[in-house]
Design a protein around this motif. Structure first.
Motif, PDB file in Angstrom:
ATOM      1  N   UNK A 289      43.650  41.011  50.976  1.00  0.00           N
ATOM      2  CA  UNK A 289      44.609  42.451  51.538  1.00  0.00           C
ATOM      3  C   UNK A 289      45.028  42.292  49.323  1.00  0.00           C
ATOM      4  N   UNK A 290      45.501  41.267  49.756  1.00  0.00           N
ATOM      5  CA  UNK A 290      46.150  41.648  47.803  1.00  0.00           C
ATOM      6  C   UNK A 290      45.228  41.652  46.931  1.00  0.00           C
ATOM      7  N   UNK A 291      44.489  40.740  46.767  1.00  0.00           N
ATOM      8  CA  UNK A 291      43.444  40.577  45.590  1.00  0.00           C
ATOM      9  C   UNK A 291      42.198  42.253  46.063  1.00  0.00           C
ATOM     10  N   UNK A 292      42.418  42.663  46.905  1.00  0.00           N
ATOM     11  CA  UNK A 292      42.355  44.071  46.576  1.00  0.00           C
ATOM     12  C   UNK A 292      42.915  45.124  45.960  1.00  0.00           C
ATOM     13  N   UNK A 293      44.087  44.672  47.001  1.00  0.00           N
ATOM     14  CA  UNK A 293      45.071  46.091  46.091  1.00  0.00           C
ATOM     15  C   UNK A 293      45.426  45.841  44.584  1.00  0.00           C
ATOM     16  N   UNK A 294      44.860  44.421  44.341  1.00  0.00           N
ATOM     17  CA  UNK A 294      45.268  44.273  43.022  1.00  0.00           C
ATOM     18  C   UNK A 294      43.688  44.998  41.612  1.00  0.00           C
ATOM     19  N   UNK A 295      42.578  44.434  42.420  1.00  0.00           N
ATOM     20  CA  UNK A 295      41.590  45.394  42.544  1.00  0.00           C
ATOM     21  C   UNK A 295      41.334  46.432  41.745  1.00  0.00           C
ATOM     22  N   UNK A 296      42.094  46.944  43.000  1.00  0.00           N
ATOM     23  CA  UNK A 296      42.253  48.423  42.993  1.00  0.00           C
ATOM     24  C   UNK A 296      42.618  49.295  42.047  1.00  0.00           C
ATOM     25  N   UNK A 297      44.319  48.481  41.694  1.00  0.00           N
ATOM     26  CA  UNK A 297      45.208  49.042  40.418  1.00  0.00           C
ATOM     27  C   UNK A 297      44.505  48.854  39.204  1.00  0.00           C
ATOM     28  N   UNK A 298      43.999  47.713  39.156  1.00  0.00           N
ATOM     29  CA  UNK A 298      42.553  47.423  37.946  1.00  0.00           C
ATOM     30  C   UNK A 298      41.630  48.345  37.540  1.00  0.00           C
ATOM     31  N   UNK A 299      41.110  48.997  38.717  1.00  0.00           N
ATOM     32  CA  UNK A 299      40.139  50.183  38.517  1.00  0.00           C
ATOM     33  C   UNK A 299      40.584  50.999  38.045  1.00  0.00           C
ATOM     34  N   UNK A 300      41.717  51.611  38.448  1.00  0.00           N
ATOM     35  CA  UNK A 300      42.154  53.094  38.052  1.00  0.00           C
ATOM     36  C   UNK A 300      43.255  52.937  36.427  1.00  0.00           C
ATOM     37  N   UNK A 301      43.386  52.281  35.547  1.00  0.00           N
ATOM     38  CA  UNK A 301      43.879  51.550  34.832  1.00  0.00           C
ATOM     39  C   UNK A 301      42.463  52.234  33.793  1.00  0.00           C
ATOM     40  N   UNK A 302      41.033  52.174  33.452  1.00  0.00           N
ATOM     41  CA  UNK A 302      40.569  52.765  33.338  1.00  0.00           C
ATOM     42  C   UNK A 302      39.382  53.600  34.012  1.00  0.00           C
ATOM     43  N   UNK A 303      39.765  55.293  33.874  1.00  0.00           N
ATOM     44  CA  UNK A 303      38.613  56.374  34.466  1.00  0.00           C
ATOM     45  C   UNK A 303      37.194  55.762  34.347  1.00  0.00           C
TER      46      UNK A 303
END
Length: 192
Positions: free
Chosen positions: A83-97
């Motif tokens: 879950x922690x890793x998935x949250x970090x992945x989501x944060x990354x994909x929000x960096x670049x639309x």
């Protein structure tokens, strides 16, 4: 690479990062060159294609996500690590639309410059999922492909302005679809 060429490369990459953060993956190569105060030919000498530029731009982030999966795997219980890793992945994909579309297509194209980095992230997520499944805390009927698809869908969904206020709730819904034992405390962690 010579020191001046490395400096120019780093400068172009920093400007590209700024432009892509503002404009998403549809950012113009001409705009990047203009803002870097170089000609388009100079930009193309370093990054002959848009994909080469995005590979250089995203590789660091994707490699960091892969490394982060290893760190979480070594230091957290399987369900928390996932879950922690998935949250970090989501944060990354929000960096670049628009990066979700780019990653999804690169993942399926072995000739893509981004394929290796996307495949490494995919494998890291699949490994975390299998670890949670082995402990009995993640559904047994999903695999790494399903996980990648769900997170890609969530990344796209959460990037839509209409759904942004519900992003934490939607993340919890996805987490609940992956984990078998999301308790009240875990619900708070998953949305926190």
């Amino acid at each position: 690479m010579r020191a001046d060429a490395r400096k120019n490369y780093s400068h172009l990459l920093a400007i590209a990062r700024d432009v892509v953060t503002e404009d998403g993956v549809d950012a113009s190569m001409r705009d990047i060159a203009r803002r870097a105060d170089v000609g388009l030919a100079t930009l193309l000498r370093h990054f002959p294609t848009r994909e080469a530029l995005f590979e250089a731009l995203l590789r660091t982030n994707l490699d960091a996500l892969t490394q982060r999966a290893e760190e979480l795997e070594a230091s957290n219980p399987p369900d928390e690590a996932l879950i922690s890793w998935l949250r970090e992945e989501v944060a990354f994909v929000h960096t670049y639309r628009g990066v979700v579309d780019l990653m999804a297509s690169a993942h399926m194209d072995p000739d893509s410059a981004l394929h290796a980095s996307c495949a490494a992230v995919h494998a890291a997520g699949a490994r975390l999922l299998r670890r949670a499944q082995a402990e009995g805390t993640a559904r047994a009927d999903i695999d790494g492909e399903d996980l990648f698809a769900m997170m890609s869908a969530f990344g796209w969904l959460a990037g839509q302005p209409a759904f942004a206020p519900r992003a934490d709730h939607l993340f919890h819904v996805i987490a609940s679809a992956i984990l078998t034992n999301l308790s009240s405390n875990d619900k708070k962690k998953a949305t926190g």
